[in-house]
Structure formats: structure tokens, C-alpha cells
Write a protein that holds these residues in place. Structure first.
Motif, PDB file in Angstrom:
ATOM      1  N   ILE A  91       0.833  -1.214   0.000  1.00  0.00           N
ATOM      2  CA  ILE A  91       0.000   0.000   0.000  1.00  0.00           C
ATOM      3  C   ILE A  91       0.865   1.261   0.000  1.00  0.00           C
ATOM      4  CG2 ILE A  91      -0.264   0.227   2.516  1.00  0.00           C
ATOM      5  CD1 ILE A  91      -2.924   0.827  -0.256  1.00  0.00           C
ATOM      6  N   THR A  92       2.048   1.176   0.611  1.00  0.00           N
ATOM      7  CA  THR A  92       2.961   2.327   0.574  1.00  0.00           C
ATOM      8  C   THR A  92       3.431   2.581  -0.848  1.00  0.00           C
ATOM      9  OG1 THR A  92       3.730   1.952   2.844  1.00  0.00           O
ATOM     10  CG2 THR A  92       5.160   3.252   1.400  1.00  0.00           C
ATOM     11  N   ASN A  93       3.835   1.518  -1.524  1.00  0.00           N
ATOM     12  CA  ASN A  93       4.278   1.657  -2.915  1.00  0.00           C
ATOM     13  C   ASN A  93       3.140   2.131  -3.814  1.00  0.00           C
ATOM     14  OD1 ASN A  93       6.874   0.810  -2.313  1.00  0.00           O
ATOM     15  ND2 ASN A  93       6.434  -1.342  -2.755  1.00  0.00           N
ATOM     16  N   TYR A  94       1.944   1.595  -3.586  1.00  0.00           N
ATOM     17  CA  TYR A  94       0.789   1.957  -4.403  1.00  0.00           C
ATOM     18  C   TYR A  94       0.443   3.430  -4.219  1.00  0.00           C
ATOM     19  CZ  TYR A  94      -3.015   0.080  -7.285  1.00  0.00           C
ATOM     20  OH  TYR A  94      -3.839  -0.241  -8.311  1.00  0.00           O
ATOM     21  N   THR A  95       0.444   3.885  -2.962  1.00  0.00           N
ATOM     22  CA  THR A  95       0.124   5.291  -2.677  1.00  0.00           C
ATOM     23  C   THR A  95       1.167   6.214  -3.286  1.00  0.00           C
ATOM     24  OG1 THR A  95      -0.927   4.628  -0.589  1.00  0.00           O
ATOM     25  CG2 THR A  95      -0.366   6.960  -0.845  1.00  0.00           C
ATOM     26  N   ASN A  96       2.429   5.847  -3.163  1.00  0.00           N
ATOM     27  CA  ASN A  96       3.501   6.665  -3.739  1.00  0.00           C
ATOM     28  C   ASN A  96       3.399   6.716  -5.258  1.00  0.00           C
ATOM     29  OD1 ASN A  96       4.523   7.155  -1.211  1.00  0.00           O
ATOM     30  ND2 ASN A  96       6.092   5.561  -1.311  1.00  0.00           N
ATOM     31  N   TYR A  97       3.097   5.567  -5.871  1.00  0.00           N
ATOM     32  CA  TYR A  97       2.970   5.517  -7.328  1.00  0.00           C
ATOM     33  C   TYR A  97       1.800   6.373  -7.790  1.00  0.00           C
ATOM     34  CZ  TYR A  97       2.203   3.732 -12.035  1.00  0.00           C
ATOM     35  OH  TYR A  97       2.023   3.640 -13.379  1.00  0.00           O
ATOM     36  N   TYR A  98       0.687   6.282  -7.077  1.00  0.00           N
ATOM     37  CA  TYR A  98      -0.492   7.075  -7.439  1.00  0.00           C
ATOM     38  C   TYR A  98      -0.197   8.562  -7.289  1.00  0.00           C
ATOM     39  CZ  TYR A  98      -5.404   8.411  -7.832  1.00  0.00           C
ATOM     40  OH  TYR A  98      -6.583   8.969  -8.237  1.00  0.00           O
ATOM     41  N   SER A  99       0.506   8.932  -6.235  1.00  0.00           N
ATOM     42  CA  SER A  99       0.877  10.343  -6.028  1.00  0.00           C
ATOM     43  C   SER A  99       1.749  10.842  -7.168  1.00  0.00           C
ATOM     44  CB  SER A  99       1.616  10.506  -4.693  1.00  0.00           C
ATOM     45  OG  SER A  99       0.780  10.187  -3.604  1.00  0.00           O
ATOM     46  N   MET A 100       2.701  10.009  -7.590  1.00  0.00           N
ATOM     47  CA  MET A 100       3.592  10.384  -8.680  1.00  0.00           C
ATOM     48  C   MET A 100       2.813  10.523  -9.987  1.00  0.00           C
ATOM     49  SD  MET A 100       7.050   8.435  -9.993  1.00  0.00           S
ATOM     50  CE  MET A 100       6.135   6.957 -10.458  1.00  0.00           C
ATOM     51  N   ALA A 101       1.911   9.561 -10.245  1.00  0.00           N
ATOM     52  CA  ALA A 101       1.136   9.584 -11.480  1.00  0.00           C
ATOM     53  C   ALA A 101       0.221  10.803 -11.550  1.00  0.00           C
ATOM     54  CB  ALA A 101       0.313   8.303 -11.606  1.00  0.00           C
ATOM     55  N   SER A 130       0.656  14.948  -3.902  1.00  0.00           N
ATOM     56  CA  SER A 130       0.957  14.073  -2.781  1.00  0.00           C
ATOM     57  C   SER A 130      -0.332  13.635  -2.078  1.00  0.00           C
ATOM     58  CB  SER A 130       1.862  14.799  -1.781  1.00  0.00           C
ATOM     59  OG  SER A 130       2.130  13.981  -0.670  1.00  0.00           O
ATOM     60  N   PHE A 131      -0.472  12.325  -1.855  1.00  0.00           N
ATOM     61  CA  PHE A 131      -1.628  11.776  -1.156  1.00  0.00           C
ATOM     62  C   PHE A 131      -1.170  11.007   0.071  1.00  0.00           C
ATOM     63  CE2 PHE A 131      -3.141  12.253  -5.494  1.00  0.00           C
ATOM     64  CZ  PHE A 131      -4.433  12.738  -5.331  1.00  0.00           C
ATOM     65  N   THR A 132      -1.891  11.194   1.183  1.00  0.00           N
ATOM     66  CA  THR A 132      -1.664  10.353   2.350  1.00  0.00           C
ATOM     67  C   THR A 132      -2.348   9.013   2.108  1.00  0.00           C
ATOM     68  OG1 THR A 132      -3.678  11.054   3.485  1.00  0.00           O
ATOM     69  CG2 THR A 132      -1.704  12.404   3.825  1.00  0.00           C
ATOM     70  N   GLN A 133      -2.032   8.033   2.951  1.00  0.00           N
ATOM     71  CA  GLN A 133      -2.661   6.725   2.800  1.00  0.00           C
ATOM     72  C   GLN A 133      -4.163   6.825   3.006  1.00  0.00           C
ATOM     73  OE1 GLN A 133      -0.370   3.279   4.161  1.00  0.00           O
ATOM     74  NE2 GLN A 133      -2.165   2.619   5.285  1.00  0.00           N
TER      75      GLN A 133
END
Length: 374
Positions: free
Chosen positions: A303-313, A317-320
Motif C-alpha cells: 500500500i505504501t508503494n501503491y500510494t507513492n505511485y499514485y501520487s507520482m502519477a 501528494s496523497f496520504t494513505q
């Protein structure tokens, strides 16, 4: 990725949860019985998958991957031409430059060790320049410092420079041909000097990283085909109650956040959610059959990787918690449940990908290659 999110534009508020959603029953409370909903499961022990030959991890594929990625590293990635010193019109040229307006250097108009493709007036592997920017370099010699008169276009996006005549001062550092260095040509010193920012320090580490990246690309491509195969060959009954809960959340979120009508949201959302739920049921069923269970540590990384990837895309910046609200269409609790189900489904998908009967198809010949991968 098993599930996707809405791709609407014009969103009003990324984290808003409406009062209507708070009062409604939540899909997070629904208890899914995968065994009950699966009416027929196909043989998934060795799912046949056809992939383009580009996913076949050969020495040629490794070299091609290296060549494509090294091209963005400027002149260090290319062979220097040493048997002549005069710049030709189709050369790659390494330069330093500074732009001057009325005798003063202007902001954003300077760079060092830029590799320019003269034939296309662009940065190699990057964006193009304004007309005439690099034309004065042709005929110069390595080591020369030259002035080039350039006029910015009237519609240039910087008002201070639009339509203005300026002078660019260039220093010619070297001439390069258009072939990148090969993986076999570089040594550990090259890796340390040029690629240390990629977390590698030796050629062996670099090669291992390339293979891992290619394996990941192959697995992702195979996973897409596997999911399609499962949906096509398995019979699933979607619980109407669960679909309604998910659709109600989706419609409420899209209407309140994007300004769409209820009818528009329902039309878009129903088929999308049916597909997601069908995949969730099949993979959830397989996970249960294969004894694949949720684990907190693995999920935290996921979920950390997914959130970071979504923020980058999304370039934001999004929190979990915010990400869960997006995944659950305004309902963070539902979003967390969706992502946890997806994590377990992805574990099952990884196992299916490992056991898949992969055939690589030569697209030029449009026929499967003889070798397969189990």
C-alpha cells in the motif's frame, strides 16, 4: 493491477466524503463468500498465455533495454567521434550554452553538457528547441566558442522573451555518433560514474537490475492476460447487494466530486464495477483454495508503494487515508477493504503467473516461437 479508479476530470475535492455516503450502508460491511459466488472455476494450474517476443528475456532484450535507457544520460551514453573536429549538420553535439538578452544572461537560458541532435534541433532524448536555436553550431569546431543570433517566437510561453532577439553563446565540447555504448563495452568505473544514482555500482549489479525489471514487465503483461483468461473461462455470480453498495458509493462520489449526473455515473460505473468485482471473486476464491493469506508486513509495503505511485502519477501528494478515500469512492473504510482484497488477489495472481504456460510470439512473423516458459 487488478482494479482501477475512475479517470474523470474536473474533480472538486480529492478527499470529500458526503453526508449521504456516511449515512448509507457501506460495502466495507459486506461479507463476501467467494465459494458461493463461483459457479464454475477453470483449470488454472498452467494457464496458457501468449506474450509478444519483446517480453522474452534474452541477451538481446537485455542489451536493448540498456540501450533505450542509457540514451537519456547525455554524451556519456554515446561514442565520441575523434577522427574529425568540424560539426556536421546531422551530428550529435555536446555543448555548454548561455542566452543573453540586451547583453545580460536571462534566467533559464543556460545549461552545460547538453547533447543536441542537430538534425532535429532537440535535446537527445528530450524536448525540441525554438527554430534556429542550434543551426549556428554547424561548421564550428570542437573547442570553439561561438555566438548565435536567435529570435524567440511571438507566442513563446515566457512573455519577457516572446518575440525577442537574443544571443546564445555556445562552447562545443565534442561530437558524438548516434549509437549508444553497449552493455558489453562498459565497466564498473562507467557504472559508478554515470549510473550510481540508479543504485548500482558494478556491471553485474546493473545487469541484475535490468533482468529484474524485465521480469517485472513480463509478469505484469502475463497478469493482464491471466485475468482476461480467468474472466472468460470462469463462471461467477455477482451478489446484487454488494454491487448495489459499491455502485451507490461510486455514484455518490462521482456526482458530488465531479459534477456528473446520476445517470452518467451509473452508466459508467456499473460495467466497471462488475468487472472489478468479478476479478475480485475469482482471485479471492483461488487465494482461498491455494491457502494464500493476508499478511500485514507485505501489505504495508504494497500500500505504501501503491500510494507513492499514485501520487507520482497524479503529480500530487496523497496520504494513505486520502488514497483509501479515492479507492473507496469517498469511503475510506471501503477503500481499505478493497485494497486489502486486491493485495491478496495479487498474491494469487503472482502464483498463477509463475505457473503459467507462456508462449512468446514473434510479432514480425505473427507465429509463436517454439520455446515456451513454464
Amino acid at each position: 493491477t487488478v482494479m482501477s479508479f475512475a479517470g474523470c476530470g474536473g474533480k472538486k475535492d480529492d478527499t470529500q466524503t458526503t453526508e449521504v455516503q456516511q449515512k448509507q450502508a457501506s460495502s466495507a460491511d459486506y461479507k463476501m463468500d467467494y465459494a458461493k459466488q463461483v459457479k464454475n472455476i477453470c483449470d488454472y494450474s498452467a494457464i496458457p498465455v501468449q506474450l509478444s517476443s519483446q517480453y522474452d528475456i534474452t541477451d538481446e532484450a537485455i542489451e536493448d533495454y540498456f540501450s533505450k535507457n542509457i540514451s537519456s544520460y547525455g554524451s556519456k551514453a554515446y561514442h565520441e567521434i575523434t577522427d574529425r573536429t568540424t560539426v556536421a549538420e546531422d551530428d550529435y553535439v555536446d555543448v555548454n550554452y548561455t542566452g543573453y538578452k540586451d547583453g545580460e544572461a536571462f534566467e533559464g537560458g543556460a545549461a552545460e553538457n547538453v547533447l543536441i541532435d542537430l538534425a532535429n534541433n532537440c535535446n537527445v532524448g528530450g524536448s525540441g528547441y525554438i527554430d534556429g536555436f542550434s543551426s549556428g553550431i554547424v561548421g564550428a569546431k570542437v573547442g570553439d566558442e561561438i555566438d548565435c543570433d536567435v529570435t524567440f517566437p511571438e507566442d513563446y510561453n515566457n512573455a519577457d522573451l516572446a518575440g525577442q532577439a537574443v544571443v546564445f553563446k555556445f562552447k562545443i565540447n565534442g561530437i558524438y555518433d548516434k549509437t549508444t555504448v553497449s552493455l558489453g563495452e562498459i565497466d564498473d568505473e562507467f557504472v559508478k560514474e554515470v549510473l550510481s544514482g540508479d543504485g548500482v555500482s558494478t556491471v553485474e549489479e546493473l545487469r541484475e537490475k535490468i533482468v529484474n525489471n524485465l521480469e517485472s514487465m513480463k509478469k505484469n503483461a502475463a497478469s493482464v492476460e491471466i485475468v482476461s483468461y480467468l474472466v472468460e473461462n470462469c463462471e461467477v455470480e455477482i451478489p446484487e447487494e454488494y454491487l448495489k453498495l459499491r455502485l451507490d458509493e461510486y455514484v455518490s462520489y462521482i456526482v458530488s466530486s465531479y459534477g456528473a449526473t446520476k445517470e452518467e455515473a451509473e452508466k459508467e460505473g456499473k460495467s466497471q464495477l462488475e468487472q472489478q468485482i468479478k476479478e475480485e471473486i475469482i482471485l479471492g476464491y483461488i487465494a482461498e483454495k491455494e491457502g494464500i493469506k493476508f499478511d500485514e508486513e507485505g501489505y504495508n509495503d504494497f500500500i505504501t508503494n501503491y500510494t507513492n505511485y499514485y501520487s507520482m502519477a497524479m503529480q500530487q501528494s496523497f496520504t494513505q487515508e486520502q488514497f483509501y478515500e479515492i479507492a473507496g469512492y469517498g469511503n475510506a473504510t471501503a477503500g481499505e477493504k478493497i485494497m486489502k482484497n486486491q493485495y491478496v488477489g495479487n498474491l494469487a495472481l503472482d502464483k498463477l503467473a509463475e505457473n503459467a504456460q507462456i508462449t512468446f510470439v514473434d510479432e514480425s512473423a505473427d507465429e509463436p516461437k517454439e520455446e515456451t516458459e513454464e
